[in-house]
Design an enzyme around this catalytic site. Sequence first.
Site, PDB file in Angstrom:
ATOM      1  N   SER A 110       0.788  -1.218   0.000  1.00  0.00           N
ATOM      2  CA  SER A 110       0.000   0.000   0.000  1.00  0.00           C
ATOM      3  C   SER A 110       0.831   1.284   0.000  1.00  0.00           C
ATOM      4  O   SER A 110       1.629   1.519  -0.897  1.00  0.00           O
ATOM      5  CB  SER A 110      -0.969  -0.062   1.192  1.00  0.00           C
ATOM      6  OG  SER A 110      -2.007   0.877   1.032  1.00  0.00           O
ATOM      7  N   ASP A 161      -9.900  -6.673  -3.435  1.00  0.00           N
ATOM      8  CA  ASP A 161      -9.309  -5.326  -3.509  1.00  0.00           C
ATOM      9  C   ASP A 161      -9.463  -4.816  -4.939  1.00  0.00           C
ATOM     10  O   ASP A 161      -8.559  -4.911  -5.758  1.00  0.00           O
ATOM     11  CB  ASP A 161      -7.827  -5.387  -3.101  1.00  0.00           C
ATOM     12  CG  ASP A 161      -7.181  -4.013  -3.034  1.00  0.00           C
ATOM     13  OD1 ASP A 161      -7.897  -3.004  -3.184  1.00  0.00           O
ATOM     14  OD2 ASP A 161      -5.958  -3.956  -2.833  1.00  0.00           O
ATOM     15  N   HIS A 188      -7.829  -5.400   0.842  1.00  0.00           N
ATOM     16  CA  HIS A 188      -6.623  -4.631   0.533  1.00  0.00           C
ATOM     17  C   HIS A 188      -5.433  -5.098   1.368  1.00  0.00           C
ATOM     18  O   HIS A 188      -4.358  -5.365   0.835  1.00  0.00           O
ATOM     19  CB  HIS A 188      -6.902  -3.137   0.745  1.00  0.00           C
ATOM     20  CG  HIS A 188      -5.740  -2.268   0.418  1.00  0.00           C
ATOM     21  ND1 HIS A 188      -5.061  -2.345  -0.784  1.00  0.00           N
ATOM     22  CD2 HIS A 188      -5.123  -1.299   1.140  1.00  0.00           C
ATOM     23  CE1 HIS A 188      -4.074  -1.451  -0.778  1.00  0.00           C
ATOM     24  NE2 HIS A 188      -4.094  -0.819   0.379  1.00  0.00           N
TER      25      HIS A 188
END
Length: 210
Positions: A110, A161, A188
């Site tokens: 991320s 995701d 995610h």
Amino acid sequence: MAAPQLTESTVTVEGQTLFYRRAEPAQRAPKLSVLLLHGIRFSSDTWLQLRTLATLAENGYRAVAIDLPGLGRSKDAVAPAPVGQLAPGAFLKAVLEALCLGPAVVISPSLSGMYSLPFLFQHNQLLKAYVPVAPICTEKFTAEQYAQIKTPTLIVYGDQDTELGQASLNNLRHLPEHRMLVLQDAGHACYLDKPDEWHHELLGFLQQLE
């Protein structure tokens, strides 16, 4: 089997104090070093609680998880770039040097893409392998730029995701030396949803690098 040695400390990088956790294999020299980064809502504690640090060390790897500047226990450190902008590739190079890690495998979920992607493009000789987990900033590089990178890569994302997972895959798939790991029914932060699969597949990927 002897338990891995888990320690925590701080290191100074470019004048900023960063917190880190380190796991070393017991009674043997490490096969590889693995640097674990994290997303905006997470920290090195994520990898401690998930047992990723311990799992890596139990399997013979040195694992180091840092708290990125401005986050976790490095919250007083000033980040080298605003969130969502590319940080200088020299930042992670300085982290590896300060931690005396040498060429390492970098795990980058991320937010941490803003650090790992510039490092991949500017200092890929210091990257043993790259494990992006739905990172941000992948759109800031072209397919042609990705095609130049020969670093072994394990692209990881959760099938639920639908935003960053898919968007990052569309860019990262231009890396020529990539494999894909799609964690089913995972979001995610897919490693949190499917920790056993995450560890199993990560270890399999690392074994191929030895």
